[in-house]
Write a protein that holds these residues in place. Structure first.
Motif, PDB file in Angstrom:
ATOM      1  N   ARG A 159       0.837  -1.205   0.000  1.00  0.00           N
ATOM      2  CA  ARG A 159       0.000   0.000   0.000  1.00  0.00           C
ATOM      3  C   ARG A 159       0.876   1.261   0.000  1.00  0.00           C
ATOM      4  NH1 ARG A 159      -5.359   0.932   2.519  1.00  0.00           N
ATOM      5  NH2 ARG A 159      -5.591   3.177   2.762  1.00  0.00           N
ATOM      6  N   THR A 160       1.950   1.243   0.778  1.00  0.00           N
ATOM      7  CA  THR A 160       2.842   2.402   0.869  1.00  0.00           C
ATOM      8  C   THR A 160       3.480   2.707  -0.476  1.00  0.00           C
ATOM      9  OG1 THR A 160       3.297   1.954   3.197  1.00  0.00           O
ATOM     10  CG2 THR A 160       4.882   3.325   2.021  1.00  0.00           C
ATOM     11  N   ILE A 161       3.897   1.683  -1.208  1.00  0.00           N
ATOM     12  CA  ILE A 161       4.509   1.898  -2.524  1.00  0.00           C
ATOM     13  C   ILE A 161       3.492   2.519  -3.474  1.00  0.00           C
ATOM     14  CG2 ILE A 161       5.433   0.726  -4.560  1.00  0.00           C
ATOM     15  CD1 ILE A 161       6.820  -1.223  -2.629  1.00  0.00           C
ATOM     16  N   VAL A 162       2.269   2.031  -3.438  1.00  0.00           N
ATOM     17  CA  VAL A 162       1.215   2.619  -4.279  1.00  0.00           C
ATOM     18  C   VAL A 162       1.061   4.097  -3.958  1.00  0.00           C
ATOM     19  CG1 VAL A 162      -1.248   2.606  -4.798  1.00  0.00           C
ATOM     20  CG2 VAL A 162      -0.025   0.441  -4.571  1.00  0.00           C
ATOM     21  N   GLU A 163       1.007   4.429  -2.681  1.00  0.00           N
ATOM     22  CA  GLU A 163       0.832   5.823  -2.267  1.00  0.00           C
ATOM     23  C   GLU A 163       2.017   6.685  -2.675  1.00  0.00           C
ATOM     24  OE1 GLU A 163      -1.951   5.030   1.690  1.00  0.00           O
ATOM     25  OE2 GLU A 163       0.233   5.099   1.882  1.00  0.00           O
ATOM     26  N   GLN A 164       3.217   6.122  -2.602  1.00  0.00           N
ATOM     27  CA  GLN A 164       4.411   6.882  -2.977  1.00  0.00           C
ATOM     28  C   GLN A 164       4.468   7.146  -4.480  1.00  0.00           C
ATOM     29  OE1 GLN A 164       7.462   4.341  -1.362  1.00  0.00           O
ATOM     30  NE2 GLN A 164       7.485   5.380   0.622  1.00  0.00           N
TER      31      GLN A 164
END
Length: 202
Positions: A159-164
């Motif tokens: 999820r964090t990679i998607v947000e970044q």
């Protein structure tokens, strides 16, 4: 497997490695699709997702870096009687058309971090205002499961990679958790994934 030649070998086996049916998450988005929408199926392999989108009346570009995969994708589209442009190219180096698509399907495309960032920047550029990105990829929790996915941790998503990578897009859905895969011989059983539906403002 991290070279196009390795994927050529995998796809050359005859059977469809991930089946001929579309990814279930992508299929679930059918109510959001409209005939004539321009769509990019990124890392489309043997064409299961691109050919399905074409069957919904979308104008589809199916992109994969394996010429064997692209040839099978073209044959699948022809067998179904749908039009689909098949492009053999590296998703991290392709020249993405500015505002060229209303939908990008990023389904189980796992790239090294630098290549992933380059492809993500290309996708953001290629989305037309109001265009959507549909993504499903394996997360680190998938390691050790036998239902598919890369062995190298750097290739996995979160999820964090998607947000970044897609921070400028509006989040319609962003979920991380367990699904059950039934996608050809390569994707079978419980799996840990991140799913995202994002929209470009405008």
């Amino acid at each position: 497997m991290s070279t196009s030649l390795a994927w050529d070998e995998r796809y050359g086996g005859g059977d469809f490695q991930f089946g001929e049916a579309p990814n279930l998450y992508l299929e679930s988005l059918a109510p959001r699709l409209r005939p004539g929408m321009r769509a990019l199926a990124l890392g489309d392999g043997e064409g299961r997702n691109g050919a399905w989108l074409a069957g919904q009346g979308l104008a589809v570009t199916s992109l994969d870096w394996s010429p064997v995969g692209s040839a099978k994708a073209a044959a699948l589209a022809a067998r179904r009687g749908v039009a689909m442009a098949c492009v053999t190219a590296d998703a991290s180096a392709w020249t993405y058309p500015e505002a060229g698509f209303e939908l990008v399907a990023w389904i189980y495309l796992h790239l090294p971090p630098a290549d992933r960032a380059a492809a993500a920047a290309g996708v953001v550029r290629a989305l037309a205002p109001g265009g959507m990105l549909a993504l499903e990829c394996f997360t680190p929790a998938q390691q050790g499961r036998r239902s598919g996915g890369p062995k190298m941790p750097d290739l996995l998503w979160s999820r964090t990679i998607v947000e970044q990578l897609f921070g400028g897009l509006e989040v319609l859905e962003l979920l991380e958790g367990t699904v059950r895969l039934d996608e050809g011989p390569r994707h079978q059983g419980p799996a840990e994934v991140v799913r995202a539906l994002l929209r470009k403002p405008g």
